[in-house]
Design a protein around this motif. Sequence first.
Motif, PDB file in Angstrom:
ATOM      1  N   TRP A 268     -34.590   9.809  -5.279  1.00 26.16           N
ATOM      2  CA  TRP A 268     -35.763   9.630  -5.489  1.00 26.16           C
ATOM      3  C   TRP A 268     -36.163   9.288  -3.614  1.00 26.16           C
ATOM      4  N   HIS A 269     -35.420   9.204  -2.683  1.00 23.94           N
ATOM      5  CA  HIS A 269     -35.816   9.406  -1.375  1.00 23.94           C
ATOM      6  C   HIS A 269     -36.705  10.810  -1.492  1.00 23.94           C
ATOM      7  N   VAL A 270     -36.425  12.334  -2.182  1.00 22.25           N
ATOM      8  CA  VAL A 270     -37.475  13.251  -2.416  1.00 22.25           C
ATOM      9  C   VAL A 270     -38.723  12.656  -2.485  1.00 22.25           C
TER      10      VAL A 270
ATOM     11  N   ALA B 254     -44.967   3.767  -4.416  1.00 21.35           N
ATOM     12  CA  ALA B 254     -44.415   2.873  -4.852  1.00 21.35           C
ATOM     13  C   ALA B 254     -43.022   2.406  -6.972  1.00 21.35           C
ATOM     14  N   HIS B 255     -43.293   3.897  -7.005  1.00 20.54           N
ATOM     15  CA  HIS B 255     -42.266   4.086  -8.145  1.00 20.54           C
ATOM     16  C   HIS B 255     -41.209   4.024  -7.795  1.00 20.54           C
ATOM     17  N   ALA B 256     -41.279   5.241  -6.377  1.00 24.27           N
ATOM     18  CA  ALA B 256     -39.649   5.859  -5.998  1.00 24.27           C
ATOM     19  C   ALA B 256     -39.070   4.539  -5.004  1.00 24.27           C
ATOM     20  N   ALA B 257     -40.292   3.772  -4.164  1.00 22.61           N
ATOM     21  CA  ALA B 257     -39.881   3.003  -4.207  1.00 22.61           C
ATOM     22  C   ALA B 257     -38.603   1.547  -4.453  1.00 22.61           C
ATOM     23  N   ALA B 258     -39.216   0.972  -5.792  1.00 19.72           N
ATOM     24  CA  ALA B 258     -38.967   0.367  -6.181  1.00 19.72           C
ATOM     25  C   ALA B 258     -37.776   1.027  -6.825  1.00 19.72           C
ATOM     26  N   GLN B 259     -36.659   2.148  -6.982  1.00 16.85           N
ATOM     27  CA  GLN B 259     -35.323   2.226  -7.175  1.00 16.85           C
ATOM     28  C   GLN B 259     -34.455   1.627  -5.835  1.00 16.85           C
TER      29      GLN B 259
ATOM     30  N   GLY C  19     -36.759  -2.362  -0.981  1.00 24.16           N
ATOM     31  CA  GLY C  19     -36.947  -2.209  -2.185  1.00 24.16           C
ATOM     32  C   GLY C  19     -36.770  -3.669  -3.805  1.00 24.16           C
ATOM     33  N   GLY C  20     -36.621  -3.170  -4.051  1.00 21.14           N
ATOM     34  CA  GLY C  20     -36.713  -4.125  -5.442  1.00 21.14           C
ATOM     35  C   GLY C  20     -37.887  -4.766  -5.660  1.00 21.14           C
ATOM     36  N   THR C  21     -38.368  -4.379  -7.204  1.00 24.89           N
ATOM     37  CA  THR C  21     -39.739  -4.876  -7.286  1.00 24.89           C
ATOM     38  C   THR C  21     -40.041  -5.511  -8.973  1.00 24.89           C
ATOM     39  N   ALA C  22     -40.033  -6.133  -9.406  1.00 20.98           N
ATOM     40  CA  ALA C  22     -40.625  -6.179 -10.712  1.00 20.98           C
ATOM     41  C   ALA C  22     -41.817  -5.498 -10.978  1.00 20.98           C
ATOM     42  N   ASP C  23     -42.682  -5.358 -10.009  1.00 21.61           N
ATOM     43  CA  ASP C  23     -44.495  -5.114 -10.290  1.00 21.61           C
ATOM     44  C   ASP C  23     -44.091  -3.628 -10.724  1.00 21.61           C
TER      45      ASP C  23
END
Length: 624
Positions: A322-324, A339-344, A375-379
């Motif tokens: 996910w960092h890539v 945002a999608h990657a950061a949520a992981q 990290g971590g989000t329910a959004d």
Amino acid sequence: MSTPSEPARRTPARPSPALTRVVPPATDRAVWDPVILDAATLDGLRERAEADLVSPWPVPLASGYARYFADGDRDRYEQVVFARQARLSRATVLAAATLEPAWLDEVIDGTVLLCEQSSWCWPAHDDTFTRHGAVLPTVTDPFLDLGAGEVAAQLAWIDHLLGPLLDDRVPGLRSRIRHEVDRRVLAPFERRRDWHWLGLTGDVHNWNPWIHGNVLVAALSLVDDPARRARLVGLVTEGLERYAASLPEDGAIDEGYSYWWNGACRLIEAYDLLDWAAGHVPAEHAGRLRETVAFPHRVHLGGAWYLNHADGPAKPSPDQPWHVLYRAARRSGDRAAEAHAAAQRRPGEPVAHESQGLGRLLRALTDPDWTALPGGTADEGWLHRESWFPSTQVLVARSQAGSSGGLTLAVKGGHNDEHHNHNDVGSFVVALNGVPVLVDPGRPTYTAQTFGAGRYEIWTMRSGWHNLPEIRGHEQGAGRDRAASYVATEAREAYAEMSVELANAYPEAGVRSWRRTARLERAADTVTIRDEWDLQRGGPGTRVHLIVAGDVRLGPEGAEVTALEGAGAAQIAWSPPVPATMTVRDLDDPWLTGVWGDRLTRVEIDVSGLGPIGTLDLIVKEHR
């Protein structure tokens, strides 16, 4: 099994400046101080590596290699070499972090074992039989495949990361690394230009960036002659250009989400490294790269689930690099992809896993922007209301943007000669609250049959186990001419719709027309699939198949499904009322049970009584 000649001892060159900018060597204690490194990642690696120390190293056997050519089993041999490489990656990180002799010795042992392994190629890819009539590796004619590229890059990263420490402890090992990588990978890469993955015939697939990217790492780290290094980098750049040019303008990957990580993502990584090495990357494909960065979140259904096509699973491993994607999204300015990657990046969980490969593990572990993310989000703000990919004729539409709640509809046109193809023209997927209910099964463990003449004897590859009709006893066949036609889409605030003509996918069935229209009504949160057909008279019966995940209760005019993971219940009704039966498919392959549990159910709706010209409506809604 050992290799022939030993190389002469010499002093390797200094670490590559390009690799140093990407991953500093272990001598840079400001980076590799274990107090600074991500604790969850380091602790997990240490726990698994300490368990390794009480076990022998995995040993790939000649009988395991030869078995592929006897009964088609490739997985048992591959799992042994994967375990060997994962153990070496764990030890490498711990050696860099701690500088402890025990971990350095573990790295030395694993490195020599790889150098003495007869082949780095996976047996399913080796042309040793077709070229030499052999079922064991021909060590004088090594085949450069995904496996060989992975080992070459792993050894290159080890040399870069631990070089001076290895020189002090075992002088000569780095020369051995260079010798083996050169004879198995770099020299064949230069000498043979008929590799199918080069894309010279126009068919460019995910092997191209995967192997070229690994060759690039090896060239930058292990080639001391500047002229030869520049020549290798030039060949890599040419090869990557062919893959980049093959990407469609909408960024879609016909193999689906799971293959994105080892296709387009590999290209992004290679271009990132080229940028450090050469100071620039080709700019003419910037638009395609920007669009493919958006592909993963545009096919996200919700939670751990993604729209799957071809050989990809609907619930792939979460251990992706996910960092890539995060770096690429920030560079391209795509806030949704970022945002999608950061949520992981979940608090208290590792930033990466050794199963991704050593290079990806090192980059994630030493990327301060990635490791510092809360990290971590329910959004789920990255979820688009709808996404349309004209290159693959795939529509994904959901009830509302930014939420996996309610129903999501995905429909596919395309053709039956795509990469890792399944015969699935016109199929669809419906998810309830982000969890697939009407599904694409994916694929079982790879064997020789998977890519051989019997591919479409495998049930998951056949249209009969997709959400498609079986017309007059005929399933779809393979081939580019078995394609969708007259594809049309419409997306509005109230609904999203796709219609497709399927007649060309069933040329033997006497089909004048089979028109399928799939529609998501947002206010009603309902999916309707309308099939309208015009068939020649006579012949066996016709059924419409639905592939269902979860518990199914069949009634006279429909079915009720309790979805997986407590996602709720869905009602499926059909009109006019026609008879239906069920076939339960028990699953025992880990690639399928890991996604769907112990079974899938096929609902078979018999429309034969509606005549050669008829209409069937399927209505799917959440049961509340």
